[in-house]
Design a protein around this motif. Structure first.
Motif, PDB file in Angstrom:
ATOM      1  N   ARG A 450       0.831  -1.202   0.000  1.00  0.00           N
ATOM      2  CA  ARG A 450       0.000   0.000   0.000  1.00  0.00           C
ATOM      3  C   ARG A 450       0.868   1.256   0.000  1.00  0.00           C
ATOM      4  N   GLU A 451       2.026   1.208   0.669  1.00  0.00           N
ATOM      5  CA  GLU A 451       2.945   2.352   0.671  1.00  0.00           C
ATOM      6  C   GLU A 451       3.482   2.611  -0.738  1.00  0.00           C
ATOM      7  N   ASP A 452       3.783   1.541  -1.480  1.00  0.00           N
ATOM      8  CA  ASP A 452       4.241   1.707  -2.862  1.00  0.00           C
ATOM      9  C   ASP A 452       3.177   2.412  -3.704  1.00  0.00           C
ATOM     10  N   LEU A 453       1.940   1.974  -3.550  1.00  0.00           N
ATOM     11  CA  LEU A 453       0.858   2.542  -4.355  1.00  0.00           C
ATOM     12  C   LEU A 453       0.606   4.002  -3.998  1.00  0.00           C
ATOM     13  N   LEU A 454       0.680   4.325  -2.709  1.00  0.00           N
ATOM     14  CA  LEU A 454       0.471   5.713  -2.292  1.00  0.00           C
ATOM     15  C   LEU A 454       1.576   6.615  -2.834  1.00  0.00           C
ATOM     16  N   LYS A 455       2.822   6.116  -2.832  1.00  0.00           N
ATOM     17  CA  LYS A 455       3.921   6.905  -3.408  1.00  0.00           C
ATOM     18  C   LYS A 455       3.688   7.124  -4.902  1.00  0.00           C
ATOM     19  N   ALA A 456       3.301   6.051  -5.601  1.00  0.00           N
ATOM     20  CA  ALA A 456       3.049   6.165  -7.037  1.00  0.00           C
ATOM     21  C   ALA A 456       1.933   7.168  -7.320  1.00  0.00           C
ATOM     22  N   LEU A 457       0.860   7.111  -6.534  1.00  0.00           N
ATOM     23  CA  LEU A 457      -0.256   8.033  -6.733  1.00  0.00           C
ATOM     24  C   LEU A 457       0.166   9.478  -6.499  1.00  0.00           C
ATOM     25  N   ALA A 458       0.993   9.696  -5.482  1.00  0.00           N
ATOM     26  CA  ALA A 458       1.453  11.058  -5.194  1.00  0.00           C
ATOM     27  C   ALA A 458       2.294  11.595  -6.349  1.00  0.00           C
ATOM     28  N   VAL A 459       3.201  10.768  -6.869  1.00  0.00           N
ATOM     29  CA  VAL A 459       4.063  11.203  -7.968  1.00  0.00           C
ATOM     30  C   VAL A 459       3.244  11.426  -9.236  1.00  0.00           C
ATOM     31  N   ILE A 460       2.361  10.489  -9.568  1.00  0.00           N
ATOM     32  CA  ILE A 460       1.555  10.605 -10.792  1.00  0.00           C
ATOM     33  C   ILE A 460       0.635  11.817 -10.714  1.00  0.00           C
ATOM     34  N   SER A 461       0.090  12.085  -9.535  1.00  0.00           N
ATOM     35  CA  SER A 461      -0.766  13.253  -9.373  1.00  0.00           C
ATOM     36  C   SER A 461       0.014  14.543  -9.601  1.00  0.00           C
ATOM     37  N   GLU A 462       1.210  14.608  -9.019  1.00  0.00           N
ATOM     38  CA  GLU A 462       2.046  15.809  -9.184  1.00  0.00           C
ATOM     39  C   GLU A 462       2.448  15.998 -10.635  1.00  0.00           C
ATOM     40  N   VAL A 463       2.875  14.916 -11.282  1.00  0.00           N
ATOM     41  CA  VAL A 463       3.272  15.005 -12.689  1.00  0.00           C
ATOM     42  C   VAL A 463       2.062  15.287 -13.572  1.00  0.00           C
ATOM     43  N   GLY A 464       0.909  14.711 -13.222  1.00  0.00           N
ATOM     44  CA  GLY A 464      -0.311  14.976 -13.979  1.00  0.00           C
ATOM     45  C   GLY A 464      -0.677  16.450 -13.978  1.00  0.00           C
ATOM     46  N   ASP A 465      -0.509  17.104 -12.836  1.00  0.00           N
ATOM     47  CA  ASP A 465      -0.757  18.551 -12.767  1.00  0.00           C
ATOM     48  C   ASP A 465       0.248  19.317 -13.618  1.00  0.00           C
ATOM     49  N   LEU A 466       1.507  18.872 -13.562  1.00  0.00           N
ATOM     50  CA  LEU A 466       2.569  19.562 -14.299  1.00  0.00           C
ATOM     51  C   LEU A 466       2.381  19.429 -15.810  1.00  0.00           C
TER      52      LEU A 466
END
Length: 489
Positions: A450-466
């Motif tokens: 679950r920690e891996d998935l949360l990290k991935a979601l945080a990164v993808i969300s940030e990059v998605g905004d960018l």
């Protein structure tokens, strides 16, 4: 089947138009400069010519660093990505000795068997010592070991068919089998988004090929009725044989096949059904037996079942399962069985061992836990991406989830920005997808925590905004909080 927003489609066409125009402009001047230089290939036809070569030179090479990234470890939840650099605008890439430890969101390691396993790995090592890495022979000569017979029996029992035949390569399983099953005077009706191996196998068969709209049973029935009524081209004789080909999970869309409706139509019109379960076998269903188990379809109603060992089982190769008569016929006639080197014994043992783990025959409940975890991980990750505003394709329970990018500039931007934050993703563009439908394909594994998935979601969300790929408004936290629920700190 994907409705592209008007402005998104317009900007994507405009971007490709600019790239095409500048590429043609550069090619024009290159011809002028090359005219003054003598060539050592006078009289030879160009070995690379046409729009395909133009696309590679002027578009693909610009973002070549986003593809074919070498790794230096097993493709587990985290792996080592070898760093590369280029001094000529990505025409050539040079590997360095540096590696980056990245979260793996691109491999087909659905159940986590690609890394070392406490049950599988010792048995594979023992098999390697006993049989060697290769049989160095086709099955009909000296390439059949006790492991091959055991694997075929194991696969047949696992998928619920009387018999099975295995091959050393998953792609060849489709491309070499279809020309054996059907030929001139036969009819193949294929889903419009079927895998390239199916397309090449159908073309090589000599049979007439017709396509129905992706995952649309009503259109399949319409095509079937029309073709049965018209018969063969020119002669209008009845078709010798009709085969309908679909996939369990479509690898570029993450969608589950509407198998119950398609099987019912095949039975109604006496057409054979061919099911490709490369991405679904082992990954979905209560006990990992694929879409038939997940959707409640009796395997006896599916005439030919195909699958690979390269995804859920952490191995290589593929199989065909069906009636004993069908499998016996394939063993006498299929070139991939008669002439190709048989599947590697360690790879065969890996598949056998992983199936035993899935079924609990290793004496533990790890298989059931893996199946529960990949289902939970996939549904959690998909729902969170949708809440963030991404356009995500596919169905629940599918471990494949494409995130739509569309614009060509967003393909390298998304990939590179994720890699900077140690998240490795796979981006897919033309010709693997239609020109306008570029995407990032996320593959979830049971080995992800679950920690891996949360990290991935945080990164993808940030990059998605960018990058600007959140095409829908994000849901607020209050919207998806249940009424009366108390938020715990």
């Amino acid at each position: 089947m994907i409705k592209i927003p008007y402005l998104t489609a317009l900007s994507t066409y405009f971007s490709y138009g600019l790239l095409f125009a500048f590429g043609q402009f550069r090619d024009f001047f290159r011809k002028i400069f090359d005219w003054f230089h003598s060539s050592n290939l006078q009289g030879y036809a160009p070995i690379c010519l046409g729009l395909e070569d133009f696309y590679i030179r002027r578009l693909y090479l610009r973002i070549q660093d986003c593809f074919g990234r070498p790794i230096s470890s097993s493709p587990d939840a985290w792996f080592d990505v070898v760093e590369r650099y280029s001094n000529d605008n990505n025409k050539t890439l040079t590997r360095t000795t540096k590696v980056s430890r990245c979260l793996n969101l691109g491999s087909y390691n659905y159940l986590g068997f690609a890394a070392a396993d406490e049950y599988c790995t010792p048995r594979v090592i023992e098999t390697l010592k006993r049989f060697s890495p290769s049989t160095c022979s086709p099955r009909v000569d000296g390439g059949t070991t006790t492991l091959h017979n055991e694997l075929e029996e194991c696969v047949a029992n696992f998928v619920g068919k009387p018999a099975a035949i295995v091959f050393g390569m998953g792609y060849v399983t489709n491309s070499a089998i279809l020309p054996v099953l059907i030929g001139k005077g036969g009819l193949i009706i294929s889903d419009s988004l079927n895998h390239n191996s199916i397309v090449n196998g159908a073309r090589g068969s000599g049979a007439t090929v017709r396509v129905f709209q992706h995952n649309t049973p009503s259109h399949l029935e319409e095509v079937l009725r029309q073709q049965i009524a018209e018969g063969q081209p020119r002669t209008h004789r009845p078709w010798k044989k009709i085969i309908v080909i679909v996939e369990g999970i479509y690898s570029m869309e993450g969608e589950l096949c509407k198998l119950p409706e398609i099987v019912a139509i095949c039975k109604k019109y006496k057409a054979y059904s061919y099911l490709d379960e490369a991405h679904s076998i082992g990954a979905v269903g209560k006990t990992g037996r694929g879409v038939c188990e997940l959707l409640g379809v009796d395997t006896a109603d599916v005439d030919i079942m195909m699958g690979t060992f390269t995804k859920s089982f952490g191995s290589c190769g593929g199989y065909i399962a069906g009636s004993k008569e069908l499998i016996q016929y394939l063993k006498y006639t299929c070139p991939a069985h008669l002439y190709a080197t048989s599947i590697s014994p360690p790879a065969a043992q890996q598949t056998i061992s992983s199936i035993k783990v899935i079924l609990g025959e290793d004496g533990s409940s790890r298989g059931a836990q893996k199946l529960a975890r990949i289902r939970e991980n996939s549904n959690f990750f998909r729902s969170e991406l949708q809440k963030m505003g991404f356009e995500v394709l596919g169905d629940n329970d599918s471990p494949v989830m494409p995130i739509m990018l569309y614009n060509p500039a967003k393909i390298p931007a998304f990939s590179r920005e994720c890699l900077k934050q140690n998240v490795a993703v796979v981006t897919v563009a033309f010709p693997a997808t239609p020109l306008l439908l570029a995407r990032a394909r996320i593959c979830i594994s049971a080995s992800h925590t679950r920690e891996d998935l949360l990290k991935a979601l945080a990164v993808i969300s940030e990059v998605g905004d960018l990058v600007g790929i959140k095409y829908f408004p994000a849901e607020s936290e209050k919207q998806h909080q249940e009424p009366g629920a108390i938020k715990l700190e």
